[in-house]
Design an enzyme around this catalytic site. Structure first.
Site, short mmCIF file in Angstrom:
data_model
loop_
_atom_site.label_atom_id
_atom_site.label_comp_id
_atom_site.label_asym_id
_atom_site.label_seq_id
_atom_site.Cartn_x
_atom_site.Cartn_y
_atom_site.Cartn_z
N ALA A 224 0.86 -1.19 0.00
CA ALA A 224 0.00 0.00 0.00
C ALA A 224 0.89 1.23 0.00
CB ALA A 224 -0.93 0.01 1.21
N GLN A 230 4.86 4.54 2.37
CA GLN A 230 4.37 3.31 1.78
C GLN A 230 4.70 2.14 2.71
OE1 GLN A 230 6.26 3.87 -2.00
NE2 GLN A 230 7.96 2.44 -1.55
N VAL A 231 3.93 1.06 2.56
CA VAL A 231 3.96 -0.04 3.53
C VAL A 231 4.43 -1.32 2.85
CG1 VAL A 231 2.60 -1.41 5.16
CG2 VAL A 231 2.10 1.03 4.85
N LYS A 246 6.19 0.57 7.66
CA LYS A 246 5.86 1.81 6.96
C LYS A 246 7.11 2.67 6.84
CE LYS A 246 2.91 4.87 8.77
NZ LYS A 246 1.62 5.52 9.08
N ASP A 380 -8.47 10.94 12.13
CA ASP A 380 -8.38 10.68 10.69
C ASP A 380 -8.89 9.29 10.34
OD1 ASP A 380 -7.75 11.23 8.04
OD2 ASP A 380 -5.68 10.54 8.22
#
Length: 729
Positions: A224, A230-231, A246, A380
């Site tokens: 992702a 990004q992971v 991450k 969030d």
């Protein structure tokens, strides 16, 4: 998320990983002290699936593994704190939002500022012009999909700040058409990636270890990619844990800093020239910017996750992943891997036998606890940060943006809802002092009519039928007219709740956040000892000197829907106030109501007994008198029976509540041994005796039902010796 990893035999000192779930074969070669990446297929973004990952065989590579004496699961708290301290040391140079430093840095770089300004203006301006052309040519609907794709690309090109804006819009089906929602949702975790070699180099640089010494397996491409990083999916070498790693995007601090410098400058212009906005826009921008900068410090995010887990993961339907501090720094975060499906993927969730609305309700209940119990909340909660696990749990996986609700404001928010239900607009206006919306020297009397004008129209529906956005928009219109200064935490609360409502609207267009929230409010009102909430409950239950049994019944009905509601705690705060030195006014109301209820129970039981007697026997017993044993009007008889039925229903609700125990009355009986309580009991008994004696006298004389005032006057002489005069009005 789940992704198939398959360990292949090592060759020539390389560790080869294959990903058979991809369309083509992908191999990843990791060479000691050297990083060599060979991708036969373009790096793919893997959407979350509910499948559990297959077992992964551990690979031993090299002799430079990190020396850990025991598995993480058995490491004591002291060792965990030491590991966290090490992570904090690695993040010592993490950036912190400082608008003054940004002004100094970019104020001396006018060319770069101008370039970025033009880039933003051209990107958004071109898109707006295309929309205008579509509208002019009556082609808005026809070109909607194309424009949605273009807007996503514009936000992506403009960078992380605008990606954040797009993420917010992607959860608002009441603001954006479906085509826009679908395209903008890709901004949550399917953004363009940066080179894997840079990511792996960042991991080694930040942690001071080679990749082979940390992981036995790691995906060759990101699973992702989000706005800030990004992971990758990996397996820790020392323990075999499957983790998500991450890695922060390179150069992101400079990009975000410039954007906030420009946005802050726009905020100054709005504060100065846009009079319709009374809030301090610059303060709101600074609050949001500080939250985004906190997201850039992954150690801070790890600490947020730990605190969130401690407060809220006690519920069986909420999952918060653990943090691996030994492999975390300012730009690298290693946390427990979670398999799950994004919350806006309704079809995938339902294929697993789960319901989206159940998961959203879990999110709302958890959010209410965050906002109104502990005050520490996830600011969030977009679908990329919320996953539905195969077990039906709601997993929170991103803790970069968090905020806190001040303690005084938590109670004031609940009180505000009560005052809205009561249509007590003066009290609503005064709530804005506690919420810190208004300074105490502001006169709220002009605000009351504005609140009344809006809510008298809005409350033609029940509160549970109100759309959250309707209330936000209505209050927003009021805020614009008067000198409100909306705190930054309030804006984040609105963001959090509107995102959750937006997610629910995917599954049910008629979903209402307030309807789902009301059981929580009812439980808190009935059980919370906070003086503010206790007084709010009394305001809700008593009006014009009369007890509103229907309100109590509704609170109990709604409160029972909350899984944490317990009859043992219900009304205890009010009972304590009742017997306290400050409870005289409440005692007078309770005495009067106790007399009414006792009379209703006694006379209602008598009427029921009479009605159960066969008609021939009634005529024999009462000498053919069809009126029965009591001389009362039909209206009064109906009132008595309704009150008795309502009291019995309320008792039934308490009895059917979780953990009900008749011994909940024991504290009351103990308190009745106190001098003040004995006096209260005597006054109640005196009032009941007086009332029933008046009824008996009425039956003997066959007179019309006396009013409480006339009853008191007629029997005053009779009860003179008792010295207990009870005013029933």
């Amino acid at each position: 998320m789940a992704m198939d990893l398959l360990a292949l035999p090592s060759t020539a000192g390389h560790h080869v990983l294959s990903f058979p779930s991809f369309a083509g074969k992908i191999t990843f070669h990791c060479k000691t002290r050297n990083l060599s990446v060979a991708l036969q297929v373009q790096a793919a973004i893997v959407q979350a699936t509910p499948r559990s990952p297959p077992p992964i065989r551990k690979i031993t590579a090299g002799n430079d593994a990190v020396p850990i004496s025991s598995l993480r699961s058995s490491r004591d708290r002291a060792g965990d704190m030491q590991a966290e301290a090490g992570a904090m040391a690695r993040a010592a140079n993490a950036s912190v939002y400082n608008p003054e430093l940004l002004a100094i840095e970019y104020g001396s770089r006018p060319i770069k500022v101008l370039q970025r300004t033009l880039e933003i203006f051209i990107g958004l301006g071109t898109f707006a012009f295309k929309l205008w052309v579509d509208q002019f040519n009556s082609q808005l609907d026809r070109n909607r999909r194309m424009r949605a794709i273009q807007l996503r690309k514009v936000f992506t090109k403009l960078g992380p700040t605008f990606v954040k804006i797009g993420q917010g819009l992607s959860t608002r089906p009441d603001l954006c058409p479906p085509e826009y929602l679908e395209e903008l949702s890709e901004l949550q975790d399917a953004l363009p990636t940066f080179p894997d070699a840079e990511a792996f180099s960042c991991i080694e640089r930040e942690l001071g270890l080679s990749l082979e010494s940390i992981f036995s397996l790691i995906s060759p491409s990101p699973v992702a990619a989000a706005s800030l990083g990004q992971v990758y999916k990996a397996q820790l070498k020392y323990s075999g844990h499957i983790v998500a790693v991450k890695v922060q995007r390179p150069g992101i601090e400079d990009a975000i800093g410039l954007d906030f410098y420009l946005i802050r400058g726009l905020g100054f212009l709005i504060n100065k020239y846009v009079t319709i906005i009374s809030s301090d826009v610059v303060a709101l921008i600074d609050e949001f910017a500080s939250r985004v900068y906190q997201e850039l410090n992954y150690v801070q995010e790890g600490q947020n996750a730990r605190r969130f887990r401690k407060l809220y993961a006690d519920k069986e339907d909420v999952l918060v992943p653990d943090i691996f501090w030994d492999y975390t720094s300012g730009k690298v975060l290693t946390m427990e891997w979670v398999d799950g499906v994004k919350l806006n993927e309704q079809d995938a969730i339902e294929r697993q036998g789960l319901k989206v609305l159940d998961l959203v309700n879990t999110g709302i209940q958890c959010s209410l606890r965050q906002l109104l119990e502990y005050g520490y909340f996830h600011a969030d909660p977009h679908p990329g940060n919320l996953l539905a696990t195969p077990e039906g749990k709601l997993a929170f996986i991103d803790f970069g943006m968090m905020s806190e609700t001040p303690e005084e404001a938590r109670s004031a928010i609940i009180g505000h809802v009560v005052h809205m239900v009561n249509r007590d607009y003066e009290a609503m206006a005064r709530d804005y002092y506690a919420l810190d919306f208004l300074s105490t020297d502001v006169d709220v009397s002009p605000i009351v009519p504005a609140l009344q004008n809006f809510f008298d129209d809005a409350l033609t529906l029940t509160v549970s039928e109100l759309n959250f956005k309707t209330i936000v928009d209505g209050l927003g219109a009021v805020f614009y007219q008067y000198p409100f200064n909306v705190p930054a935490y309030y804006a984040l609360i609105l963001r959090s709740l509107t995102v959750l409502e937006g997610l629910a609207l995917y599954a049910d267009p008629n979903f209402k956040v307030l309807a789902a929230s009301y059981p929580y409010f009812a439980k808190r009102l009935l059980t919370d000892p906070n003086p503010y909430l206790r007084d709010a409950l009394i305001e809700l239950l008593f009006k014009d000197g009369k007890f509103r049994w229907n309100r109590l019944e509704n609170l109990l009905v709604q409160g029972k829907k909350d899984r944490d509601f317990s009859a043992k705690d219900a009304l205890q705060p009010v009972l304590k106030l009742l017997l306290s030195p400050d409870g005289e006014q409440l005692r007078a109301l309770v005495i009067k109501e106790a007399v009414r209820v006792t009379e209703a129970v006694v006379l209602g039981s008598l009427i029921d007994t009479y009605n159960s007697v066969p008609s021939p026997m009634r005529a024999l017993i009462f000498n053919g008198d069809a009126t029965g044993p009591l001389v009362i009007s039909d209206n009064e008889k109906n009132t008595i029976m309704d009150l008795r039925a309502q009291v019995l229903r309320i008792w039934g609700l308490l009895q059917s509540s979780k953990n009900f125990d008749p011994t909940i009355l024991q504290p009351i009986l103990q308190l009745l041994q106190e001098p003040e309580a004995r006096n209260l009991g005597g006054r109640v008994i005196g009032g009941i005796t007086q009332r029933l004696a008046a009824r008996l006298l009425q039956q003997v004389l066959q007179a019309p039902t006396p009013s409480p005032a006339s009853t008191s006057a007629a029997l005053r002489t009779t009860f003179e010796k008792t010295k207990r005069v009870v005013y029933l009005d």
